[in-house]
Design an enzyme around this catalytic site. Structure first.
Site, PDB file in Angstrom:
ATOM      1  N   GLY A   6       2.028   2.618  10.860  1.00  0.00           N
ATOM      2  CA  GLY A   6       2.982   3.710  10.687  1.00  0.00           C
ATOM      3  C   GLY A   6       3.617   4.195  11.973  1.00  0.00           C
ATOM      4  CD  GLU A  20      -3.688  -2.218   7.438  1.00  0.00           C
ATOM      5  OE1 GLU A  20      -2.514  -2.378   7.072  1.00  0.00           O
ATOM      6  OE2 GLU A  20      -4.373  -1.246   7.099  1.00  0.00           O
ATOM      7  CG  HIS A  63      -6.065   2.015   5.015  1.00  0.00           C
ATOM      8  ND1 HIS A  63      -5.669   2.975   5.915  1.00  0.00           N
ATOM      9  CD2 HIS A  63      -5.027   1.158   4.898  1.00  0.00           C
ATOM     10  CE1 HIS A  63      -4.435   2.703   6.323  1.00  0.00           C
ATOM     11  NE2 HIS A  63      -4.026   1.599   5.717  1.00  0.00           N
ATOM     12  CB  SER A  84       4.775  -1.222  12.282  1.00  0.00           C
ATOM     13  OG  SER A  84       4.331   0.115  12.488  1.00  0.00           O
ATOM     14  CD  GLU A 139      -3.196   5.683   6.528  1.00  0.00           C
ATOM     15  OE1 GLU A 139      -3.125   5.703   5.292  1.00  0.00           O
ATOM     16  OE2 GLU A 139      -2.296   5.204   7.261  1.00  0.00           O
ATOM     17  CG  ASN A 190      -1.736   1.218   1.398  1.00  0.00           C
ATOM     18  OD1 ASN A 190      -1.824   2.018   0.476  1.00  0.00           O
ATOM     19  ND2 ASN A 190      -2.340   1.385   2.567  1.00  0.00           N
ATOM     20  CE  LYS A 227      -0.333   3.447   4.596  1.00  0.00           C
ATOM     21  NZ  LYS A 227      -0.326   3.610   6.036  1.00  0.00           N
TER      22      LYS A 227
HETATM   23  P1  PGA Z   1       2.567   0.632   7.732  1.00  0.00           P
HETATM   24  O1  PGA Z   1       1.130   0.802   7.014  1.00  0.00           O
HETATM   25  O2  PGA Z   1       3.157  -0.660   7.228  1.00  0.00           O
HETATM   26  O3  PGA Z   1       3.343   1.830   7.313  1.00  0.00           O
HETATM   27  O4  PGA Z   1       2.301   0.586   9.203  1.00  0.00           O
HETATM   28  C1  PGA Z   1       0.274  -0.291   6.835  1.00  0.00           C
HETATM   29  C2  PGA Z   1      -1.014   0.171   6.208  1.00  0.00           C
HETATM   30  O5  PGA Z   1      -1.507   1.251   6.559  1.00  0.00           O
HETATM   31  O6  PGA Z   1      -1.591  -0.508   5.338  1.00  0.00           O
END
Ligand code: PGA
Length: 236
Positions: A165, A159, A91, A198, A93, A8, A10
């Site tokens: 993140g 997640e 997601h 992460s 976000e 992903n 983003k």
């Molecule tokens: P990350 O993001 O690996 O940077 O924690 C995962 C995601 O949001 O899909």
């Protein structure tokens, strides 16, 4: 079954970086099922870079609508036409930042399936839910209200919001516990449940060794081809 390893990206990178990164990931030739979800404007370039490779193309979101006056939105039909076989929906976000509800996420998943695309439906608890030990209920509700009614052509991505993140990863045992709970909650067996939050080359092998972890959704580390390929190659 090969593990599913999803990148992903983003809202990161330039068009030329997207092409270069996709080509580097394709050249990594991991045996896992690898998917890249670039930003919308980079889909075409990534598709060209992935031509003749085993890596599939995905997108980061889709509209629940097929067409019409929905300024700024992208339909699943349009994504299918671009060669996308996968799409992330729900997601965190978008749940947190854009206020998306389970009902909207379910409608997006159903629109994707109708267009011939497999939705990856994201769920996950907040830190407060984990600390108050209500995470199991929170996740069950998200799962049951976000999955399509009449199809088993989808994947769930677990997640935990507090692990995205942040550098904090849920322990492999905690993830395996939630994945087993999700599998017990789903109306049908055989749905893949992948983990995100992460994920890095150093924690991927232990996560992928768990029987109920069918793959990984990788954000930050997927922007570094060597790291992402190492993660994909650590799949047993
Ligand atoms: P990350 O993001 O690996 O940077 O924690 C995962 C995601 O949001 O899909």
């Amino acid at each position: 079954m090969p593990k599913l390893i999803v990148a992903n990206w983003k809202m990161n990178g330039t068009l030329s970086e997207a092409s270069t990164r996709a080509a580097a990931i394709a050249a990594g030739r991991a045996a896992a099922k690898v998917v890249i979800c670039p930003p919308f404007p980079h889909i075409s370039a990534v598709s060209a870079a992935l031509k003749d490779s085993m890596v599939s193309l995905g997108a980061q979101d889709c509209s629940p609508e097929e067409k019409g006056a929905f300024t700024g939105d992208t339909s699943a039909v349009m994504l299918a036409e671009m060669g996308c076989q996968w799409v992330l929906v729900g997601h965190s976000e978008r749940r947190q930042g854009k206020g998306e509800t389970n009902a909207q996420i379910k409608a997006k998943a159903e629109a994707a399936i109708k267009a011939g695309i497999t939705p990856i439906i994201c769920v996950g608890e907040l830190l407060a839910d984990r600390e108050s030990k209500t995470y199991a209920e929170v996740i069950k509700t998200q799962v049951l209200e976000s999955i399509p009614t009449d199809s088993s052509n989808y994947v769930i991505a677990y997640e935990p919001v507090w692990a995205i993140g942040t550098g904090l990863t849920a322990s492999a045992a905690d993830v395996a516990e939630v994945h087993a709970l999700i599998k017990a909650t789903l109306p049908k067996q055989g749905i893949d449940v992948i983990y995100g939050g992460s994920v890095k080359p150093n924690n991927a092998p232990e996560l992928l060794a768990q029987k109920d972890i069918d793959g990984l959704l990788v954000g930050g580390a997927s922007l570094v081809p060597a790291d992402f390929v190492a993660i994909a190659k650590s799949a047993p």
